[in-house]
Design a protein around this motif. Structure first.
Motif: not given
Length: 294
Positions: A178, A254, A171, A247, A256, A251-252, A175
């Motif tokens: 969502e 993700r 992230q 993921d 999707q 913490e970074h 980006d």
């Protein structure tokens, strides 16, 4: 010839060093060398190329080494079978798992360890072909692989969860909002992929090509950890199992979801049908069946 000599031979293959092999076997280096020479004399074959240090195995040595692994696997299986007949499970459960499997084996192994504290585990990352080959030769007890073209006369299987796909990215560098991503949107991204021929890559290519899309990977590798490093460093994104918890590594990262994205074949737990079949494999297979029924 005895079992220990075969163990010494395998230790030498795994360490590629006389001193380290001796230390692994809890003997001195001269003792290791002497026992291997005794084996060569008994078989009337040179097995090891010797110089100032270990220089590899001879051609006959490579063939004897393959038999040694088979004999050791049978010996360990016999010990485990005898223990199972006494009502105990001991030994090492050997599990081969395809790269980027969406199945997390740790809950299953943790439960097995709770039930049978004397069990240990050996996990190997193997291709689908290697898993079937090593199951057939009794070099592993169980495999987690895709069930495409599985020979049901030779192997039992238990279907696991469907492998859905998502896009893994850092992230700090990317980006995507969502909403689930489309394959059309991803074709323009800097993508990292496993090398061609691996089953997960075949599923990715199928999803692109069935939509007449031709991605140009920025990075290709046969090592999952290198792919993760590239994603974490912001070099690329990668299509990964959506339910693989990748993921959660930092913490970074993700994951999707990708629209209409899944592998070509379901994932399954695979066990050989023919005897000798490991009692450890049968216990693990039965426990996973029980866990899926809960």
């Amino acid at each position: 010839m005895d079992i220990k000599q075969l163990k010494f031979l395998i230790a030498l293959d795994e360490t590629r060093h006389f001193g380290q092999a001796a230390a692994r076997c809890n003997i001195t280096q001269p003792t290791l060398s002497m026992r291997l020479r005794n084996l060569e004399e008994e078989l009337q074959l040179p097995l090891v190329n010797r110089g100032q240090r270990f220089e590899g195995f001879t051609a006959p040595g490579e063939r004897v080494l393959a038999w040694a692994r088979t004999v050791l696997a049978a010996y360990d299986g016999l010990q485990a079978e005898a223990a199972a007949c006494r009502g105990h499970l001991v030994g090492t459960l050997r599990l081969g798992v395809v790269p980027l499997s969406s199945f997390d084996p740790l809950p299953l192994l943790r439960k097995l360890h709770e039930l049978h504290p004397n069990l240990s585990f050996e996990l190997s990352s193997l291709s689908s072909e290697q898993i079937l080959e090593q199951l057939a030769s009794n070099r592993i007890d169980l495999g987690v692989s895709f069930l495409e073209r599985l020979d049901n006369e030779r192997f039992d299987s238990l279907t696991l969860n469907e492998t859905r796909m998502g896009l893994l990215f850092d992230q700090r560098f990317f980006d995507f909002g969502e909403q689930p991503l489309s394959w059309e949107a991803m074709v323009e991204l800097p993508l990292g992929m496993l090398t061609v021929g691996m089953h997960f890559r075949q599923s990715i290519d199928h999803n692109f090509h069935s939509r007449s899309l031709m991605p140009k990977p920025l990075l290709q590798t046969d090592a999952v950890h290198q792919l993760l490093q590239a994603v974490h460093g912001g070099l690329c994104c990668a299509i990964m199992p959506l339910d693989g918890s990748l993921d959660a590594l930092t913490e970074h990262l993700r994951l999707q979801p990708i629209e209409h994205a899944h592998t070509l074949a379901p994932l399954g737990l695979i066990m050989r049908r023919q005897a000798p079949r490991s009692a450890l494999a049968e216990a693990c297979f039965a426990l996973q069946l029980q866990l899926q029924g809960m």
